[in-house]
Motif scaffolding. Sequence first.
Motif, PDB file in Angstrom:
ATOM      1  N   LEU A   1      35.860  30.626  46.534  1.00 51.95           N
ATOM      2  CA  LEU A   1      34.863  31.450  47.210  1.00 51.95           C
ATOM      3  C   LEU A   1      35.442  32.810  47.591  1.00 51.95           C
ATOM      4  N   VAL A   2      36.698  32.834  48.039  1.00 53.58           N
ATOM      5  CA  VAL A   2      37.320  34.109  48.406  1.00 53.58           C
ATOM      6  C   VAL A   2      37.480  34.999  47.178  1.00 53.58           C
ATOM      7  N   ALA A   3      37.817  34.384  46.024  1.00 48.17           N
ATOM      8  CA  ALA A   3      37.983  35.179  44.796  1.00 48.17           C
ATOM      9  C   ALA A   3      36.653  35.769  44.344  1.00 48.17           C
ATOM     10  N   VAL A   4      35.615  34.969  44.407  1.00 51.17           N
ATOM     11  CA  VAL A   4      34.287  35.464  44.025  1.00 51.17           C
ATOM     12  C   VAL A   4      33.837  36.565  44.976  1.00 51.17           C
ATOM     13  N   ALA A   5      34.086  36.366  46.281  1.00 54.58           N
ATOM     14  CA  ALA A   5      33.668  37.374  47.260  1.00 54.58           C
ATOM     15  C   ALA A   5      34.438  38.673  47.066  1.00 54.58           C
ATOM     16  N   ARG A   6      35.759  38.555  46.762  1.00 59.84           N
ATOM     17  CA  ARG A   6      36.558  39.763  46.553  1.00 59.84           C
ATOM     18  C   ARG A   6      36.020  40.545  45.350  1.00 59.84           C
ATOM     19  N   ALA A   7      35.654  39.823  44.272  1.00 59.83           N
ATOM     20  CA  ALA A   7      35.148  40.499  43.068  1.00 59.83           C
ATOM     21  C   ALA A   7      33.787  41.148  43.333  1.00 59.83           C
ATOM     22  N   MET A   8      32.952  40.447  44.057  1.00 56.94           N
ATOM     23  CA  MET A   8      31.610  40.986  44.320  1.00 56.94           C
ATOM     24  C   MET A   8      31.652  42.116  45.332  1.00 56.94           C
ATOM     25  N   GLY A   9      32.641  42.073  46.219  1.00 58.48           N
ATOM     26  CA  GLY A   9      32.713  43.120  47.231  1.00 58.48           C
ATOM     27  C   GLY A   9      32.993  44.483  46.642  1.00 58.48           C
ATOM     28  N   ARG A  10      33.552  44.533  45.453  1.00 60.32           N
ATOM     29  CA  ARG A  10      33.842  45.814  44.807  1.00 60.32           C
ATOM     30  C   ARG A  10      32.624  46.363  44.047  1.00 60.32           C
TER      31      ARG A  10
END
Length: 676
Positions: free
Chosen positions: A17-26
């Motif tokens: 979830l953190v990896a997906v959120a980091r990618a989407m946050g950009r």
Amino acid sequence: KDTTRSVRWLSGGQRQLVAVARAMGRRPRLLVLDEPTASLGVKESAQVEELIMNLREQGTTILLACHDIDQMFRLADRIVVLRQGRILADLRPADTHPDDVVALLSGQTIDSTARRQLTRLHGLTDRLVSADPGSSLSLILSALGAALSTERLCIHLVSDRSLFCAASLGFTPGELGPWDRLPFGPGGGPVGLAAADERPVIADNVRAGPAWRSFRDLAKTVNVASSWSVPVLGPGGLSGVITVFRTQHGAPQRDELDLVTVYAGYAASAIERDRLLDQVTTRNRVLETIREMLETLAGPVQAGEGLSLAVQSLRRGLQAEEVALITQPAGQQAAWRAYAGPDGTDPASAARSLREMAADALSSAHPDGVARQLRGSRRHRARAVGFMAVGGPTVLLASWRRVPPTKEETALMEDAANSLRLALEREEAAHAHQEAAALRRSRELQRGFLSRLSHELRTPLTAIRGYASSLLQPDVTWDRDSQQRFLDRIAAESARLGRLVDDLLDFSAIESGIMRLQRDWCDIRLVIEAAIACLPPEHAKAVTLDCDAALPVVWADHDRMEQVFVNLLNNAFGHNPPGTRVQVSAEAGPAEVVISVQDDGLGMPPELAAAPFEPARRPRASTGAGLGLSIAKGIVQAHGGMLEPAALSKGTCFSVYLPVEGEALEARQADRRPAT
């Protein structure tokens, strides 16, 4: 929950979830995800899918690699299938079934036949829901032909232990003529055999098998090499038979035969639905017909017209060709009380066959109210219901041209016959009531007339008796002037008494129909002038005479016609104040002479205007017995003419329509007005 913890201390799902959120946050323009929910739970997977859909709505292109077929169809706009480094398919989810993707991934061959058949059946179901009842079988045959890749089919339905072709596909009109109606059993070919055994009949070679033995010429004509007939079994048993025709020899495959059986079930449902709809429609029509008949027969319409309207409603409800109500009075000819047919309501337009059947029905009908088929109704299917009515034995007769009546229609005839019987009894009761009312009114008029006449006769008799007894007094001496005055009064009252007696005799002769006329060619102008001369001088001066120069002579009784105009003139002066003027005009019509007597007085009183020719309507203040207008009308009618009053804003007008040749007037326009 603790955002200060190090990522390495999180679980695998949380790290995902953190990896997906980091990618989407950009907010990238292109986001590539490889199995983003593989290690997540149900709740976390739903959160990731929601994030993906939100990002897609913001314009980010997402490349998702996964093996979750359901997730793929939930999220993807386009599916590309890769197997062993090669692209096998580029698909749109809206046009693709998940099973096809699974087959591509596993390396299996795609077989969508069953799915296409299922889709076709779903489409057929949707169309049958909104289709008209008459088109259901044609839709089923069309869908079955597409499913079997065949162009020629037909379906027979059961009717009275026989089979009739209800719909066909791929044949020109009349091409299946020998198969229009087939019997059960071998005589009906494969259709009759399938209906008799209620099992499929397969003819893999129509030239060799026994099923087509009676129809091999038809097989050559329509180019049929093989056929299979499958029975249609509904809730009530056999409903029909579906037949598939092929141009090649051979038996059908098992799945093809099963497919026909499936469509036969749809056909059975459609047939049952149409049957129930027909029953409901027929019952509604029966109930509506009964309602119309009862409203008509119990309404304010006259009995004769009401019977005609009721029979017309019954014809529509029965969907019959002709309907008639006929009564046979004792010792008389049959009376057609009401009739309804394709040409109207005139019994003269009834078909000859119906007249013959009517005579047969009257001679052999059972008056029990039960509908029976007539023996002479082979071409015209007919039913007759006999019952006893007031006028004699009565028959309700209906005929159909093409189809026999149903049970509901037969029951409707019996109910209608009962309603018509009650209507005839009501009509007879109404006639009896009218006759009784007329008799009571006649007696009342007679009592009133006799009472008034006795009063009118007593008045001059009292005067005559008084003057005569005064003159006969022995102890009284009368001078010559007094004697003359008494004698003049006696003479005047005697003349009045004579006129009353003459009026009474004339009225009695008119009522009895024994008035005698001394006819001759009369000049109407001279007749009117003679009538004016009979008036007192002051009244004669108030009369204006205007006669047409081309007035013809008429064949009439001079004295009686003079009496008519004397009565009309005396009536004009006697019921109006002094100074009233009267205008008499005469003009020639096509075959009659019209004479109008019009005054400018007060007009007729309301009680007299309602019935001016009834003696009892005469106001009590008038002199005489009130027979003048009645006698005048009777004399004119004896000459074949008419005497009618006319409505005026001021005064009164009576018009005499007198035929020139002395014959009765055949017709008179309703809007005719007398000349003034």
